[in-house]
Scaffold this motif. Sequence first.
Motif, PDB file in Angstrom:
ATOM      1  N   GLY A 313     -12.939 -38.823 -23.093  1.00  0.00           N
ATOM      2  CA  GLY A 313     -12.407 -39.302 -24.358  1.00  0.00           C
ATOM      3  C   GLY A 313     -10.896 -39.339 -24.414  1.00  0.00           C
ATOM      4  N   ARG A 314     -10.197 -38.655 -23.490  1.00  0.00           N
ATOM      5  CA  ARG A 314      -8.737 -38.682 -23.484  1.00  0.00           C
ATOM      6  C   ARG A 314      -8.222 -39.987 -22.868  1.00  0.00           C
ATOM      7  NH1 ARG A 314      -5.947 -33.853 -24.607  1.00  0.00           N
ATOM      8  NH2 ARG A 314      -7.098 -31.929 -24.207  1.00  0.00           N
ATOM      9  N   LEU A 315      -7.066 -40.426 -23.348  1.00  0.00           N
ATOM     10  CA  LEU A 315      -6.364 -41.525 -22.688  1.00  0.00           C
ATOM     11  C   LEU A 315      -6.034 -41.100 -21.266  1.00  0.00           C
ATOM     12  CD1 LEU A 315      -3.718 -42.659 -25.354  1.00  0.00           C
ATOM     13  CD2 LEU A 315      -5.805 -43.851 -24.701  1.00  0.00           C
ATOM     14  N   ARG A 316      -6.164 -42.036 -20.325  1.00  0.00           N
ATOM     15  CA  ARG A 316      -5.888 -41.662 -18.946  1.00  0.00           C
ATOM     16  C   ARG A 316      -5.235 -42.792 -18.172  1.00  0.00           C
ATOM     17  NH1 ARG A 316     -11.077 -39.265 -17.392  1.00  0.00           N
ATOM     18  NH2 ARG A 316     -10.886 -38.613 -19.531  1.00  0.00           N
ATOM     19  N   ASN A 317      -4.508 -42.405 -17.125  1.00  0.00           N
ATOM     20  CA  ASN A 317      -3.866 -43.350 -16.234  1.00  0.00           C
ATOM     21  C   ASN A 317      -4.757 -43.636 -15.025  1.00  0.00           C
ATOM     22  OD1 ASN A 317      -0.943 -44.123 -16.972  1.00  0.00           O
ATOM     23  ND2 ASN A 317      -1.004 -41.937 -17.444  1.00  0.00           N
ATOM     24  N   ASN A 318      -4.278 -44.505 -14.152  1.00  0.00           N
ATOM     25  CA  ASN A 318      -5.071 -44.932 -12.997  1.00  0.00           C
ATOM     26  C   ASN A 318      -5.117 -43.913 -11.863  1.00  0.00           C
ATOM     27  OD1 ASN A 318      -5.683 -47.381 -14.198  1.00  0.00           O
ATOM     28  ND2 ASN A 318      -3.880 -48.405 -13.365  1.00  0.00           N
ATOM     29  N   ASN A 319      -4.455 -42.766 -12.054  1.00  0.00           N
ATOM     30  CA  ASN A 319      -4.513 -41.726 -11.011  1.00  0.00           C
ATOM     31  C   ASN A 319      -5.741 -40.838 -11.152  1.00  0.00           C
ATOM     32  OD1 ASN A 319      -3.391 -40.570 -13.437  1.00  0.00           O
ATOM     33  ND2 ASN A 319      -2.758 -38.800 -12.228  1.00  0.00           N
ATOM     34  N   ILE A 320      -6.542 -41.053 -12.181  1.00  0.00           N
ATOM     35  CA  ILE A 320      -7.703 -40.202 -12.446  1.00  0.00           C
ATOM     36  C   ILE A 320      -8.951 -40.761 -11.759  1.00  0.00           C
ATOM     37  CG2 ILE A 320      -9.106 -39.079 -14.213  1.00  0.00           C
ATOM     38  CD1 ILE A 320      -6.131 -38.348 -14.325  1.00  0.00           C
ATOM     39  N   ILE A 321      -9.632 -39.901 -11.004  1.00  0.00           N
ATOM     40  CA  ILE A 321     -10.929 -40.231 -10.405  1.00  0.00           C
ATOM     41  C   ILE A 321     -11.971 -39.359 -11.092  1.00  0.00           C
ATOM     42  CG2 ILE A 321     -12.305 -40.264  -8.289  1.00  0.00           C
ATOM     43  CD1 ILE A 321      -9.617 -40.415  -6.741  1.00  0.00           C
ATOM     44  N   ASP A 322     -12.802 -39.937 -11.921  1.00  0.00           N
ATOM     45  CA  ASP A 322     -13.821 -39.173 -12.634  1.00  0.00           C
ATOM     46  C   ASP A 322     -15.051 -38.999 -11.756  1.00  0.00           C
ATOM     47  OD1 ASP A 322     -12.638 -38.748 -15.287  1.00  0.00           O
ATOM     48  OD2 ASP A 322     -12.662 -40.932 -15.415  1.00  0.00           O
ATOM     49  N   THR A 323     -15.559 -37.772 -11.699  1.00  0.00           N
ATOM     50  CA  THR A 323     -16.756 -37.486 -10.908  1.00  0.00           C
ATOM     51  C   THR A 323     -17.794 -36.747 -11.752  1.00  0.00           C
ATOM     52  OG1 THR A 323     -16.229 -35.261 -10.070  1.00  0.00           O
ATOM     53  CG2 THR A 323     -15.205 -37.136  -8.936  1.00  0.00           C
ATOM     54  N   ARG A 324     -19.012 -36.730 -11.238  1.00  0.00           N
ATOM     55  CA  ARG A 324     -20.052 -35.892 -11.834  1.00  0.00           C
ATOM     56  C   ARG A 324     -19.903 -34.465 -11.298  1.00  0.00           C
ATOM     57  NH1 ARG A 324     -22.291 -40.354  -9.845  1.00  0.00           N
ATOM     58  NH2 ARG A 324     -23.371 -39.211  -8.191  1.00  0.00           N
ATOM     59  N   TYR A 325     -20.809 -33.596 -11.665  1.00  0.00           N
ATOM     60  CA  TYR A 325     -20.725 -32.198 -11.248  1.00  0.00           C
ATOM     61  C   TYR A 325     -21.318 -31.958  -9.853  1.00  0.00           C
ATOM     62  CZ  TYR A 325     -19.854 -31.318 -16.233  1.00  0.00           C
ATOM     63  OH  TYR A 325     -19.334 -31.316 -17.499  1.00  0.00           O
TER      64      TYR A 325
END
Length: 383
Positions: A313-325
Amino acid sequence: MRKILVVTGTRSEYGLLYWTMKRINEDNELELQLIVTGNHLVSEYGYTVETIKKDGFKIDEEIDMMVNSNKKSGIAKSMGLELIQMAQTFDKLKPDLMLILGDRYEIFIAATCAMIMNIPIAHMNGGESTEGAIDEQMRHAITKMAHIHFPGAEYYKERIIKMGEEPWRVFNVGQAGIENIKRLKLLNRKQLEDELNIKLDKKIFIITYHPVTLDVENIGQQVDNLLEAVKRFDAIYIFTYPNADFGSEIIINKIKKFVKENSNANIFYNLGQKIYLSLLKYADVMIGNSSSGIIESPIFKLPVVNIGDRQKGRLRNNNIIDTRYTHDSIYNGIYKALFNKEFKNKLKDLQNIYGDGLTSQKIVDVIKNIRLDKKLIFKRLTY
């Protein structure tokens, strides 16, 4: 002279408040009052009240409220103890306005107490979203109690207004973490090695994993997956302590065992702002679920492997890689951060979405000049 009361409960929150506190302290028209509580007074979390004292701030009250418990009720009991002591301290200090930051339960209690006692509340970092943590509800509740809002981005300002807050109360001041980076003289690599007593001769992983408070039953497995994924890379692992939320003891014990078994792994209670931000400058990847990965890391163009829903839900830049657990998802995220050329090329063009680093100046200008009258205290919805 206006008495501005600041309440702080954690090392990370204090780091974000530092420059605003310093500016208040140095202003001839303002008097800084300070309450220190929560993690700051717990030895297991570095007893960081000493850091505040070394920084030259006078502490008006230390509120020791932490109940040692492995039950969820421990936090609720701690909140009850804090509320009683907070009310007594407010009676003694008689502040004209209270300035708080964020969304933790210590700050929620401070806001509750001030609201009941008709003390105007100025709140930093409202309007944000962390869907995987109970902080989400705390933050929005504080927003509805607060009288002045200092969000960290224009998008968050608009969200607060959509929550029914009157626009004249809401000021986009940018994220305080950006000011820290711009104003602190960071360490060079050799100085950093000396401070940490670690030879930084491999890839550097900085890892912070907090309890996902809305999914506490699976914390043990989440940490196991993280550690197994990290171990597959030849690197220097630098862990920082989680927040003192329910489930943090599980995380700490597993990391301590990992550090004991791996000579290239290290854990720190409290690095301090200068060392921590210097680490971000030289790290190869940041791993975990800390808000620092969302807010401060883009300034250094640092890849971040963000695990799970805590920062959803936070604003984010393109350096973020979201993963599962899962182990595989975390491993693949780290591999991408380190070796994917297309991803790394995108980092060169990162744009800062969190302000110009003038947060403290903007906040102090508002709290010096805003009228502390019935119009401020009497809130109305603007739906």
